[in-house]
Scaffold this active site. Structure first.
Site, short mmCIF file in Angstrom:
data_model
loop_
_atom_site.label_atom_id
_atom_site.label_comp_id
_atom_site.label_asym_id
_atom_site.label_seq_id
_atom_site.Cartn_x
_atom_site.Cartn_y
_atom_site.Cartn_z
N LYS A 14 0.76 -5.34 8.08
CA LYS A 14 2.03 -5.21 8.75
C LYS A 14 1.71 -4.04 9.93
CE LYS A 14 4.62 -3.51 5.20
NZ LYS A 14 3.74 -3.51 4.15
N ARG A 89 12.90 -1.33 2.52
CA ARG A 89 12.33 -1.75 1.36
C ARG A 89 13.04 -1.63 0.26
NH1 ARG A 89 7.08 0.77 3.58
NH2 ARG A 89 5.39 0.77 1.90
N ARG A 128 -9.65 -0.74 3.73
CA ARG A 128 -9.07 0.23 4.77
C ARG A 128 -9.15 1.69 4.50
NH1 ARG A 128 -2.45 -0.76 5.28
NH2 ARG A 128 -2.46 0.46 3.33
N ARG A 134 -5.97 7.55 4.57
CA ARG A 134 -4.79 7.80 3.92
C ARG A 134 -4.97 8.01 2.46
NH1 ARG A 134 -0.68 3.02 5.37
NH2 ARG A 134 0.19 3.63 3.42
N ARG A 146 1.81 1.16 -5.98
CA ARG A 146 2.56 0.52 -4.52
C ARG A 146 2.85 -0.99 -4.49
NH1 ARG A 146 -1.52 2.71 -0.59
NH2 ARG A 146 -0.61 1.58 1.08
P1 AMP Z 1 3.63 2.32 4.52
O1 AMP Z 1 2.82 3.11 5.55
O2 AMP Z 1 4.68 1.42 4.86
O3 AMP Z 1 2.70 1.63 3.42
O4 AMP Z 1 4.35 3.42 3.88
C1 AMP Z 1 3.50 4.50 2.93
C2 AMP Z 1 4.55 5.26 2.24
O5 AMP Z 1 5.74 5.82 2.75
C3 AMP Z 1 5.21 4.32 0.81
O6 AMP Z 1 4.47 4.21 -0.01
C4 AMP Z 1 6.40 5.33 0.68
O7 AMP Z 1 6.18 6.29 -0.01
C5 AMP Z 1 6.82 5.73 2.25
N1 AMP Z 1 7.73 4.80 2.63
C6 AMP Z 1 7.39 4.30 3.88
N2 AMP Z 1 8.58 3.63 4.18
C7 AMP Z 1 9.54 3.69 3.38
C8 AMP Z 1 10.82 3.08 3.05
N3 AMP Z 1 11.24 2.14 3.87
N4 AMP Z 1 11.53 3.53 2.03
C9 AMP Z 1 10.90 4.24 1.21
N5 AMP Z 1 9.67 4.95 1.36
C10 AMP Z 1 8.99 4.45 2.43
#
Ligand code: AMP
Length: 193
Positions: A14, A89, A128, A134, A146
């Site tokens: 994404k 989400r 990654r 990360r 996740r």
């Molecule tokens: P991502 O980079 O989108 O994979 O997000 C990394 C982490 O940030 C996720 O595992 C969540 O802990 C938090 N996070 C990101 N976007 C959201 C969202 N829309 N709602 C809740 N937690 C989020």
């Protein structure tokens, strides 16, 4: 406005594709994950609160996430549109996003969903992790959580957009450029209707 939700499980690509789409269509790219990571790096109060969740691979609570997203959207009053990456989400977030855009006289144009199997996602996240820095990519149990959270809480959000006739699935397996072309084909169709 052209407002796109780029949807998909963790590791689907994404972030990479959103950045490319934002450039192609002149959209503001909003990634809640990136914004949380920035707050965590800067040790802001929001970052300190979010870290407890992101470290475990759990979702940050809706109230906090929705408030953050709304304030980010408001920073771009003249945007031609947005690409939402990693948001919504949960169903509550999808409803809040609709309300937020309605307040600007706009709406979501479409949800484009990158589709990939869990085994492929795990392989990509392991790869990654070597460069992303990360912590949530580096620990297999966090990656697994996740993916589980995605299936439990996030995948149902697609139904919200399906019901509105706004869901478009795209094969997320292949080279970056190849997947980008598939996404553009879908978005170009949405733009012309
Ligand atoms: P991502 O980079 O989108 O994979 O997000 C990394 C982490 O940030 C996720 O595992 C969540 O802990 C938090 N996070 C990101 N976007 C959201 C969202 N829309 N709602 C809740 N937690 C989020």
């Amino acid at each position: 406005m052209l407002n796109i939700v780029l949807f998909g499980p963790p590791g689907a690509g994404k972030g990479t594709q959103s950045a490319k789409l934002a450039e192609r269509y002149g959209l503001v790219h909003l990634s809640t994950g990136d914004i949380f990571r920035q707050h965590i790096r800067e040790k802001t109060p929001l970052g300190l609160e979010a870290k407890g969740y992101t470290d475990k691979g759990d979702l940050v609570p809706d109230e906090l996430t929705i408030r953050l997203l709304e304030s980010e959207v408001k920073r771009y009053p003249t945007a031609r549109g947005f690409i939402f990456d990693g948001f919504p989400r949960t169903s509550a977030q999808a409803i809040a996003l609709d309300a937020c855009l309605a307040g600007m006289g706009s709406s979501i144009s479409c949800m484009v969903a990158l589709e990939a199997h869990d085994d492929e996602l795990r392989r990509r996240i392991v790869r990654r992790a070597e460069s992303s820095g990360r912590p949530d990519d580096a620990r297999p149990e966090v990656v697994q959580n996740r993916i589980a959270v995605y299936h439990r809480d996030t995948a149902p959000v697609a139904d919200f957009y399906r019901a509105a006739g706004k869901y478009k699935g795209v094969d997320g397996i292949g080279e970056v450029e190849e997947i980008f072309k598939r996404l553009c084909t879908v978005i170009d169709q949405v733009k012309t209707v």
